[in-house]
Write an enzyme that holds these catalytic residues in place. Structure first.
Site, short mmCIF file in Angstrom:
data_model
loop_
_atom_site.label_atom_id
_atom_site.label_comp_id
_atom_site.label_asym_id
_atom_site.label_seq_id
_atom_site.Cartn_x
_atom_site.Cartn_y
_atom_site.Cartn_z
NE ARG A 104 -3.90 0.65 1.86
CZ ARG A 104 -5.13 0.73 2.38
NH1 ARG A 104 -5.35 1.44 3.47
NH2 ARG A 104 -6.13 0.08 1.82
CG HIS A 131 -8.34 -0.05 -2.89
ND1 HIS A 131 -7.56 -1.14 -2.54
CD2 HIS A 131 -9.03 0.30 -1.76
CE1 HIS A 131 -7.77 -1.42 -1.25
NE2 HIS A 131 -8.65 -0.57 -0.77
CD GLN A 134 -12.91 -1.89 -0.87
OE1 GLN A 134 -12.06 -1.71 -0.01
NE2 GLN A 134 -14.08 -2.46 -0.60
CG ASP A 219 -13.58 6.10 -1.24
OD1 ASP A 219 -13.62 6.02 0.01
OD2 ASP A 219 -12.52 5.96 -1.89
CB CYS A 259 -13.99 1.02 -0.09
SG CYS A 259 -13.37 2.69 0.11
NE ARG A 287 -10.30 -5.38 0.51
CZ ARG A 287 -9.57 -4.35 0.97
NH1 ARG A 287 -10.17 -3.32 1.54
NH2 ARG A 287 -8.25 -4.33 0.83
N1 NVA Z 1 -9.96 6.46 -1.56
C1 NVA Z 1 -9.58 6.13 -0.22
C2 NVA Z 1 -9.79 4.67 0.04
C3 NVA Z 1 -9.44 4.21 1.43
C4 NVA Z 1 -9.61 2.74 1.60
C5 NVA Z 1 -8.13 6.53 0.03
O1 NVA Z 1 -7.31 6.32 -0.88
O2 NVA Z 1 -7.82 7.07 1.09
N1 CP Z 2 -11.25 -0.20 2.38
C1 CP Z 2 -9.98 -0.24 2.83
O1 CP Z 2 -9.04 -0.50 2.08
O2 CP Z 2 -9.84 -0.01 4.16
P1 CP Z 2 -8.49 0.23 4.98
O3 CP Z 2 -7.94 1.56 4.56
O4 CP Z 2 -8.90 0.18 6.41
O5 CP Z 2 -7.52 -0.87 4.64
#
Ligand code: NVA
Ligand code: CP
Length: 307
Positions: A104, A131, A134, A219, A259, A287
């Site tokens: 990540r 992502h 997801q 989101d 998500c 997930r």
């Molecule tokens: N779009 C959000 C998703 C978090 C799971 C982010 O990138 O922060």
């Molecule tokens: N939806 C998701 O990826 O959640 P986290 O940021 O908690 O991993």
């Protein structure tokens, strides 16, 4: 032997997703019956987090353990990754000590460069651009509740972010329609929109994007890494809150997904996320199951006869 990575949704062809959805169902059923399934004994996943996470970390770590393997968590603060070691060098070293890597991070380019120098499969656990894990879980959740997604209509309301970009790739591959509404200035990048041709339609009015949708999804207005834009985004996105009026535009049996983590009163009202059309808890749980199917597939290939 070629290594299969999962860095973007379109890294796998449609038929492999059909296999993964069916495999997810088998793995989930077995888990619910407390049946042991340990195909990955002595195998290790390294998880690299340069951004915060609850669901992604938990689902990969628990999933790896449930498959009989182990997971090691690394972050930027406590490893050399935050001190400027080239990503290519890190990939060489890390991939000699484990069997699969999940990352990540910020730029998609980082996971692409890591993968290019890795001896083992690399999974994108979220970048600024995508992502994909997801959306794997989200589409499985849709199928579980409503059957095949081909030919259905998905409304995306809010920011054209990493989650949205992965939905767009999935729509093209799995043949469903995306109706996207973003505030002015936050539209899908033109080259992305062009690429998806007939599968994506953009709407100025979020209510219109929701019309006859089978699924409404949204989101956060501000993704990780964009925090300094928070105030400006709160103003720009004020009319892009998925509320009961918007849900009424969709089909009567439409589902709502997010998500998570969610901000009630911003991108979604409490009435919707905590209401009867919301499947966000199934979505979060899936997930785990979908990623177990993905890990198994990337490490062992297709498993015949129920594994
Ligand atoms: N779009 C959000 C998703 C978090 C799971 C982010 O990138 O922060
Ligand atoms: N939806 C998701 O990826 O959640 P986290 O940021 O908690 O991993």
């Amino acid at each position: 032997m070629t290594i299969q990575h999962f860095l973007q949704f379109r890294d796998l062809p449609a038929e492999e997703f059909q296999y993964l959805f069916e495999r997810t169902r088998i793995i989930k059923d077995r888990f619910k019956r407390y049946e042991k399934y340990h195909p990955l004994v002595d195998r290790t996943m390294v998880m690299i987090f340069e951004k915060a996470s609850t669901r992604t970390r938990l689902s990969f770590e628990a999933g790896m353990q449930q498959l009989g393997g182990a997971a090691i968590y690394l972050n930027t603060r406590d490893s050399q990754l935050g001190r400027g070691e080239p990503v290519e060098d890190a990939a060489q070293v890390i991939s000699r000590m484990c069997d699969i890597v999940m990352i990540r991070t910020f730029e998609q380019d980082t996971v692409e460069r890591f993968a290019a120098h890795s001896r083992v499969p690399v999974v994108n656990g979220l970048t600024n651009e995508y992502h994909p894990c997801q959306i794997l879980a989200d589409i499985y959740t849709f199928i579980e509740h409503r059957g095949p997604i081909a030919g259905r209509k998905v409304a995306w309301i809010g920011d054209s972010n990493n989650v949205c970009n992965s939905w767009l790739q999935a729509a093209e591959l799995l043949d469903f329609e995306m109706c996207v509404s973003t505030p002015p200035g936050y539209e899908i990048e033109p080259e992305r929109a062009g690429r998806f041709g007939g599968r994506v339609e953009q709407f100025e009015d979020p209510m219109q994007a929701c019309a006859d949708a089978d699924l409404v999804t949204t989101d956060v207005w501000t993704s990780m890494g964009f925090e300094e834009e928070n105030e400006q985004r709160r103003r720009a996105f004020a009319d892009w809150c998925v509320d009961a009026d918007m849900m009424r535009m969709a089909k009567p049996d439409a589902l709502f997904m997010h998500c998570l983590p969610a901000h009630r009163g911003e991108e979604v009202s409490s009435e919707v996320i905590d209401g009867p059309q919301s499947v966000v808890w199934d979505e979060a749980e899936n997930r785990l199951h979908a990623q177990k199917a993905l890990i198994e597939y990337l490490m062992l290939g297709r498993v015949k006869g129920g594994g």
